[in-house]
Design a protein around this motif. Structure first.
Motif, PDB file in Angstrom:
ATOM      1  N   UNK A   1      -3.728  23.461 -33.693  1.00 31.98           N
ATOM      2  CA  UNK A   1      -3.470  24.675 -32.931  1.00 31.98           C
ATOM      3  C   UNK A   1      -4.774  25.327 -32.462  1.00 31.98           C
ATOM      4  N   UNK A   2      -5.778  25.374 -33.329  1.00 30.59           N
ATOM      5  CA  UNK A   2      -7.063  25.987 -32.958  1.00 30.59           C
ATOM      6  C   UNK A   2      -7.720  25.217 -31.811  1.00 30.59           C
ATOM      7  N   UNK A   3      -7.654  23.897 -31.850  1.00 30.14           N
ATOM      8  CA  UNK A   3      -8.238  23.088 -30.765  1.00 30.14           C
ATOM      9  C   UNK A   3      -7.480  23.317 -29.461  1.00 30.14           C
ATOM     10  N   UNK A   4      -6.149  23.481 -29.557  1.00 25.91           N
ATOM     11  CA  UNK A   4      -5.356  23.734 -28.349  1.00 25.91           C
ATOM     12  C   UNK A   4      -5.751  25.083 -27.728  1.00 25.91           C
ATOM     13  N   UNK A   5      -5.946  26.112 -28.551  1.00 23.07           N
ATOM     14  CA  UNK A   5      -6.313  27.429 -28.040  1.00 23.07           C
ATOM     15  C   UNK A   5      -7.662  27.396 -27.327  1.00 23.07           C
ATOM     16  N   UNK A   6      -8.587  26.644 -27.879  1.00 20.44           N
ATOM     17  CA  UNK A   6      -9.948  26.587 -27.303  1.00 20.44           C
ATOM     18  C   UNK A   6     -10.127  25.424 -26.338  1.00 20.44           C
ATOM     19  N   UNK A   7      -9.031  24.716 -26.018  1.00 22.89           N
ATOM     20  CA  UNK A   7      -9.055  23.600 -25.081  1.00 22.89           C
ATOM     21  C   UNK A   7     -10.101  22.556 -25.473  1.00 22.89           C
ATOM     22  N   UNK A   8     -10.171  22.276 -26.766  1.00 21.11           N
ATOM     23  CA  UNK A   8     -11.094  21.277 -27.299  1.00 21.11           C
ATOM     24  C   UNK A   8     -10.304  20.011 -27.639  1.00 21.11           C
ATOM     25  N   UNK A   9     -10.545  18.885 -26.984  1.00 25.25           N
ATOM     26  CA  UNK A   9      -9.823  17.648 -27.286  1.00 25.25           C
ATOM     27  C   UNK A   9      -9.993  17.259 -28.753  1.00 25.25           C
TER      28      UNK A   9
ATOM     29  N   UNK B   1     -10.742   6.707 -26.070  1.00 24.55           N
ATOM     30  CA  UNK B   1      -9.337   6.628 -26.470  1.00 24.55           C
ATOM     31  C   UNK B   1      -8.745   5.266 -26.120  1.00 24.55           C
ATOM     32  N   UNK B   2      -9.228   4.654 -25.050  1.00 25.72           N
ATOM     33  CA  UNK B   2      -8.691   3.368 -24.611  1.00 25.72           C
ATOM     34  C   UNK B   2      -9.317   2.189 -25.337  1.00 25.72           C
TER      35      UNK B   2
ATOM     36  N   UNK C   1      -2.587  17.466 -25.485  1.00 21.21           N
ATOM     37  CA  UNK C   1      -2.451  16.923 -24.129  1.00 21.21           C
ATOM     38  C   UNK C   1      -3.751  16.226 -23.713  1.00 21.21           C
ATOM     39  N   UNK C   2      -3.656  15.525 -22.571  1.00 17.04           N
ATOM     40  CA  UNK C   2      -4.781  14.726 -22.102  1.00 17.04           C
ATOM     41  C   UNK C   2      -5.514  15.369 -20.934  1.00 17.04           C
ATOM     42  N   UNK C   3      -5.424  16.674 -20.798  1.00 23.20           N
ATOM     43  CA  UNK C   3      -6.025  17.352 -19.659  1.00 23.20           C
ATOM     44  C   UNK C   3      -7.547  17.439 -19.690  1.00 23.20           C
ATOM     45  N   UNK C   4      -8.168  17.214 -20.859  1.00 25.33           N
ATOM     46  CA  UNK C   4      -9.622  17.356 -20.974  1.00 25.33           C
ATOM     47  C   UNK C   4     -10.322  16.023 -21.236  1.00 25.33           C
ATOM     48  N   UNK C   5      -9.648  14.901 -20.991  1.00 26.31           N
ATOM     49  CA  UNK C   5     -10.216  13.599 -21.362  1.00 26.31           C
ATOM     50  C   UNK C   5     -11.288  13.102 -20.403  1.00 26.31           C
TER      51      UNK C   5
END
Length: 577
Positions: free
Chosen positions: A92-100, A7-8, A19-23
């Motif tokens: 939305x699907x990626x957010x539910x499965x916590x997939x970045x 990402x950087x 969100x950036x919680x799984x980076x």
């Protein structure tokens, strides 16, 4: 590497959606797909790139993301070139499965991202492997090898998908992981490597053999490291090993090249260990050679041979027969300092080369030459080669006088000059280039200390015969020392005696065991000018019995008494005996 690092990197054009919680997830690879179900191609840890061709409506996102999350991928990057903005249902699907989830700018090609990820991941894995290589090198230096170079070659295959082999200067495989390299390919690569070294090109060398591209890395002894610029490369070119890697290293990053250099240094430790193991055999050969050349009593030479035999042929029950092989490497003086000749210690070069030539090319491994003892003196190398003696005839056949009965060979398989150089002629010619020559002579086998001096002189004379021929790599054997050559005044007496013994000893031995009188028969046959009738009458034999005896003479000596040259050889041998 981490998703955050991608990402950087501005050049990749990635934008985080969510969100950036799984980076901090690790990326171990990259995969591009537009399949609805790519699970069969996923192993976990990938960054998945998709152009969204699989997306027809909102209900397609949930199963697709669920499959990726279940496979353990690191993240999903969707291109904006096809649909513009990334569909909200996918976000939305990626957010539910916590997939970045990342959006890829339409100006950035997937190939750019793929190349960047592969390069970074490969570099990190190479760094990890470099640490393993360094640790293994220290283990090999300080104690037992713990598996030898094959361990690191295995790691090159599993971690970097690189197939590699360690080859001798003649192309013989010393170490490798997985499928062995075919012999002809190894010889071709060795020749290309030697030619590249002689041309002064910078390593690694790119080479093609059998339609495959390889990179060739020199392996030099740690004891002398790389040959300094002040020394002649010809001092080591014919003895250094090489690492052949099935890949084109011309565009490799510096980190990977450094890794392979570390591998070569590790293998050089094994090379030093192999040379150290040969020290005892070299010393034995040197002691025997010095005794023979000094004209020492046969009993003293026999004592040294009794020490050498168990080392060279472990478990041998009977005393072996011996052959002597002499080699010499000569270089032109071009480029050497005035008055110094070629400036190269030819004996040491010939010693290392002869040790390699005498190894069976079908045998692999660094310890395959454990029965070879080679000494060197001046510009000449001399090998003492043991031949296992055959089982002697049993007591119940010792008195067999049947002239057509079986004959047990007096020795095991002997060395032949032309066979020795058949597999190594091409690569060695490349290493010798246009300013070097290798000449080699092979003696007949001898079974006693008394015969060693004659065998040494015979091998030396055969080498001189080879030196008179054209070509960069030449060899001659004892069988090429014809009778007309032996009439020349410069031929040593020992060579004459060795020729006579080689031709007549099989007949004498047969007469002693079978009371067959082959020697008297041969003398009479020659005196009668090859007349069957006159010779049979002189010996009071039936003509058929005479034919049996002459046939046995030809069988034991490999000669043909109908040929003038062979009749002359026998005539001279009988007169000199």
């Amino acid at each position: 590497m981490r998703l955050r690092a991608l990402l950087e990197t501005d050049a990749l054009g990635l934008r985080l959606l969510g969100d950036d919680g799984e980076l901090d997830r690790s990326v171990r690879g990259v995969m591009t797909t537009d399949l609805r179900d790519p699970s069969r191609y996923l192993t976990g840890g990938e960054l998945v790139l998709t152009g969204l061709a699989w997306h027809r409506d909102a209900k397609d996102s949930e199963p697709f993301v669920r499959i990726l999350a279940g496979a353990g991928v690191a993240g999903l990057a969707a291109g904006e070139a096809e649909l513009g903005d990334i569909p909200a249902d996918l976000v939305e699907a990626c957010h539910r499965h916590r997939l970045p989830l990342f959006a890829v700018n339409e100006t950035v090609a997937f190939a750019t991202i793929t190349e960047h990820v592969v390069r970074q991941v490969s570099g990190e894995r190479a760094g990890d492997l470099a640490a393993v290589v360094d640790r293994h090198r220290r283990l090999m230096t300080s104690g037992p090898a713990g598996g030898g170079p094959e361990v690191v070659l295995d790691l090159l295959g599993t971690d970097l998908d690189l197939r590699a082999w360690v080859l001798s200067p003649t192309g013989r495989q010393i170490a490798g992981a997985g499928t062995p390299l075919p012999g002809p390919v190894g010889a071709e690569l060795a020749g290309l490597h030697l030619a590249a070294v002689r041309s002064g090109r910078r390593a690694p060398y790119r080479a093609a053999a059998g339609g495959v591209t390889y990179s060739l890395f020199p392996i030099r002894n740690n004891s002398r490291s790389a040959v300094p610029a002040s020394r002649d490369v010809r001092e080591s070119v014919l003895s250094d090993w090489l690492l052949a890697v099935e890949a084109d290293a011309s565009d490799w990053p510096a980190a990977r090249l450094d890794l392979l250099q570390g591998v070569t240094q590790l293998i050089a430790v094994e090379r030093d260990r192999r040379d150290a193991a040969r020290t005892v055999r070299r010393r034995l050969a040197q002691e025997v050679l010095e005794l023979v050349q000094a004209g020492s009593p046969p009993a003293e030479i026999a004592a040294r041979l009794r020490v050498a035999a168990p080392v060279l042929l472990p478990g041998l029950g009977a005393a072996p027969h011996w052959q002597v092989v002499v080699a010499r490497v000569d270089w032109d003086a071009q480029g050497a300092s005035a008055g110094t000749g070629s400036g190269i210690a030819g004996g040491a070069v010939a010693q290392a080369l002869l040790e390699e030539i005498l190894v069976d090319p079908a045998v692999t491994g660094p310890d395959s030459a454990d029965r070879i003892a080679v000494a060197h003196s001046g510009d000449e190398a001399v090998a003492l080669v043991p031949l296992p003696a055959a089982v002697p005839p049993s007591a119940d056949t010792a008195g067999d006088t049947d002239p057509d009965g079986p004959e047990t060979s007096a020795e095991g398989p002997a060395l032949h000059a032309d066979v020795l150089l058949a597999a190594v002629h091409a690569p060695l010619s490349a290493g010798l280039a246009d300013d070097g020559r290798l000449t080699l002579g092979v003696s007949a086998s001898v079974h006693s200390p008394e015969g060693l001096r004659g065998a040494l002189e015979e091998a030396r004379h055969a080498r001189r015969v080879a030196a008179a021929r054209p070509g960069r790599v030449c060899a001659a054997g004892h069988h090429e020392l014809a009778s007309h050559v032996l009439l020349l005044p410069f031929v040593p007496d020992d060579v004459r005696r060795a020729f006579t013994a080689r031709l007549l000893d099989p007949l004498r031995d047969y007469d002693r065991r079978h009371r067959a009188e082959l020697i008297p028969t041969l003398e009479s046959f020659l005196d009668c000018d090859g007349s069957w009738t006159r010779c049979a009458a002189r010996l009071h034999l039936h003509v058929n019995t005479l034919r049996y005896r002459v046939g046995r003479i030809e069988q034991l000596t490999g000669r043909d008494l109908s040929r003038l040259e062979d009749k002359l050889d026998f005539f001279l041998a009988l007169r000199m005996s």
